[in-house]
Design a protein around this motif. Structure first.
Motif, PDB file in Angstrom:
ATOM      1  N   ILE A  45       0.849  -1.205   0.000  1.00 23.19           N
ATOM      2  CA  ILE A  45       0.000   0.000   0.000  1.00 23.19           C
ATOM      3  C   ILE A  45       0.876   1.244   0.000  1.00 23.19           C
ATOM      4  O   ILE A  45       0.659   2.187  -0.771  1.00 23.19           O
ATOM      5  N   ALA A  46       1.874   1.259   0.878  1.00 21.78           N
ATOM      6  CA  ALA A  46       2.776   2.418   0.966  1.00 21.78           C
ATOM      7  C   ALA A  46       3.492   2.653  -0.363  1.00 21.78           C
ATOM      8  O   ALA A  46       3.599   3.781  -0.845  1.00 21.78           O
ATOM      9  N   LYS A  47       3.952   1.573  -0.971  1.00 21.88           N
ATOM     10  CA  LYS A  47       4.679   1.680  -2.234  1.00 21.88           C
ATOM     11  C   LYS A  47       3.796   2.231  -3.347  1.00 21.88           C
ATOM     12  O   LYS A  47       4.220   3.102  -4.118  1.00 21.88           O
ATOM     13  N   PRO A  56       4.824   4.726   8.099  1.00 27.16           N
ATOM     14  CA  PRO A  56       4.175   5.028   9.389  1.00 27.16           C
ATOM     15  C   PRO A  56       2.732   5.525   9.217  1.00 27.16           C
ATOM     16  O   PRO A  56       1.863   5.175  10.021  1.00 27.16           O
ATOM     17  N   THR A  57       2.495   6.337   8.165  1.00 27.48           N
ATOM     18  CA  THR A  57       1.131   6.820   7.919  1.00 27.48           C
ATOM     19  C   THR A  57       0.202   5.663   7.591  1.00 27.48           C
ATOM     20  O   THR A  57      -0.919   5.570   8.115  1.00 27.48           O
ATOM     21  N   LYS A  61      -4.327   0.692  11.300  1.00 32.51           N
ATOM     22  CA  LYS A  61      -4.701   0.375  12.686  1.00 32.51           C
ATOM     23  C   LYS A  61      -6.106   0.927  12.990  1.00 32.51           C
ATOM     24  O   LYS A  61      -6.941   0.236  13.578  1.00 32.51           O
ATOM     25  N   GLU A  62      -6.349   2.173  12.574  1.00 37.99           N
ATOM     26  CA  GLU A  62      -7.669   2.782  12.789  1.00 37.99           C
ATOM     27  C   GLU A  62      -8.760   2.003  12.049  1.00 37.99           C
ATOM     28  O   GLU A  62      -9.834   1.742  12.602  1.00 37.99           O
ATOM     29  N   LEU A  63      -8.476   1.642  10.802  1.00 39.41           N
ATOM     30  CA  LEU A  63      -9.471   0.945   9.980  1.00 39.41           C
ATOM     31  C   LEU A  63      -9.768  -0.446  10.533  1.00 39.41           C
ATOM     32  O   LEU A  63     -10.908  -0.922  10.453  1.00 39.41           O
TER      33      LEU A  63
END
Length: 382
Positions: free
Chosen positions: A32-34, A41-42, A48-50
């Motif tokens: 996802i980050a890539k 970190p974002t 984590k929230e989801l």
């Protein structure tokens, strides 16, 4: 999910990540980050929230890229539910679906004319209430209610400005439903909702497409640069009220010679000049080999084709998807449509515009109403 709570969980980055999971699941945090260019970190923080909100879930480990095997992420389809409504002109149909558009419950209510705004709203509320109560789901699990309404809709206020086939005006749908159900409400023209349904669920995601609904009335929804196009005053897509014959029959809108006055179900019946026949009767006769009924439907295809040629020359879409009750006779109508476009298109590209019939059938508009809420949840620029 109570009204307002839904907005609190939304952010651009959340939507970007949700949409990436939806379109690429199973997918890891690192991937996802890539692919989104968000920092690891974002991504970890938002994931984590989801997870805590229950809208995504983790699954078994994925393939290692040299380190620990990553945990994969999926949309939790049963986390929340959406109500979609197809309102008019002959009935109100309400469905409850999961986040993948799987239908859990359906309620149908007939509409009869003449009808008042108050009577229409009562039927609409009754259908939605039956859907909620029969589903045994808590209201806090509902993302909201999407309503696909025939005629001209003010999308911002959720008001039905003109519902010509019901002879109604200025119905405050959004305001009334918010008071009644305390959920997020989205109201859209039915043909535009159908276009969104095709884009979201029908495999027709495209930068430029038009969905045309041909049934009791005729309307179109335009998707331009992957967004619904409304026009300045919310009447974009009213292809049914495009004049194709100045001296043609009178349309339900009051004008003469509209495309709708030739190719809608009631218009086809009227053109048969036979008392008591409906458009469905003519379709059955054609399927039974009746030459007169077959010729009438083929002529209808040519008339639809003329309307689509005008549309192609104006908008130049990549593809056109046709739906509605009239297109159940695609065997007789679609070849005539394509032949007309081929003979009248200005350029070779215009002649070869991709035209097909919806694979979602009668569910296209209903699922489009559902997608009105899903776009709010998953659209990365929402």
């Amino acid at each position: 999910m109570q009204r307002g709570t839904f907005q609190l969980m939304k952010s651009v980055n959340k939507s970007i990540i949700l949409n990436k999971v939806r379109t690429s699941e199973p997918i890891s945090r690192a991937q996802i980050a890539k692919e989104t260019k968000l920092t690891p970190p974002t991504v970890s923080s938002i994931v984590k929230e989801l997870l805590e909100e229950g809208i995504i879930r983790e699954s078994s480990l994925g393939e290692s890229q040299g380190g620990r095997k990553p945990t994969m992420l999926h949309i939790n389809l049963d986390a929340f539910y959406v109500i979609g409504v197809d309102a008019g002109p002959q009935r109100v149909t309400s469905i409850l679906t999961d986040l993948a558009g799987n239908i859990i419950h359906r309620a149908d209510k007939q509409l009869f004319t003449p009808i008042t705004n108050e009577q229409f709203m009562k039927i609409l509320k009754d259908a939605i209430r039956e859907t909620i109560e029969a589903s045994n789901r808590e209201k806090r699990e509902m993302v909201g209610i999407g309503v696909a309404m025939h005629g001209v809709v003010n999308v911002e206020t959720g008001t039905s400005l003109i519902a010509p086939n019901l002879n109604l005006k200025n119905i405050p749908i959004k305001e009334e439903l918010e008071k009644e159900f305390e959920l997020d409400i989205k109201v859209e023209n039915d043909a535009r909702a159908m276009a969104l349904g095709e884009s979201w669920f029908g495999g027709h995601a495209s930068a430029s497409m038009v969905a045309v609904n041909i049934g009791h009335g005729v309307g179109a929804g335009l998707v331009i640069n992957e967004k619904l196009y409304h026009g300045v005053r919310d009447i974009a897509g009213e292809i049914g009220h495009m004049t194709i014959d100045l001296h043609g029959p009178t349309c339900t809108c009051g004008n003469t010679g509209c495309l709708q006055a030739f190719v809608s179900g009631p218009a086809i019946a009227a053109r048969s000049h036979k008392e008591g026949l409906t458009g469905e009767d003519i379709a059955k006769q054609a399927k039974s080999g009746d030459k007169e009924a077959t010729a009438l439907l083929e002529e209808t295809g040519k008339l639809i084709g003329i309307g689509l040629v005008n549309l192609i020359h104006l908008v130049n879409p990549e593809k056109i998807v046709l739906g509605g009750g009239v297109m159940k006779s695609e065997k007789f109508i679609l070849p005539a449509i394509k032949e007309t476009i081929s003979s009248r298109g200005l350029t070779q590209d215009a002649k070869e515009t991709n035209v097909s019939v919806t694979k979602l059938g009668a569910h296209a508009t209903l699922l489009g109403a559902v997608a009105l809420l899903l776009v709010e949840l998953f659209d990365p620029v929402g």
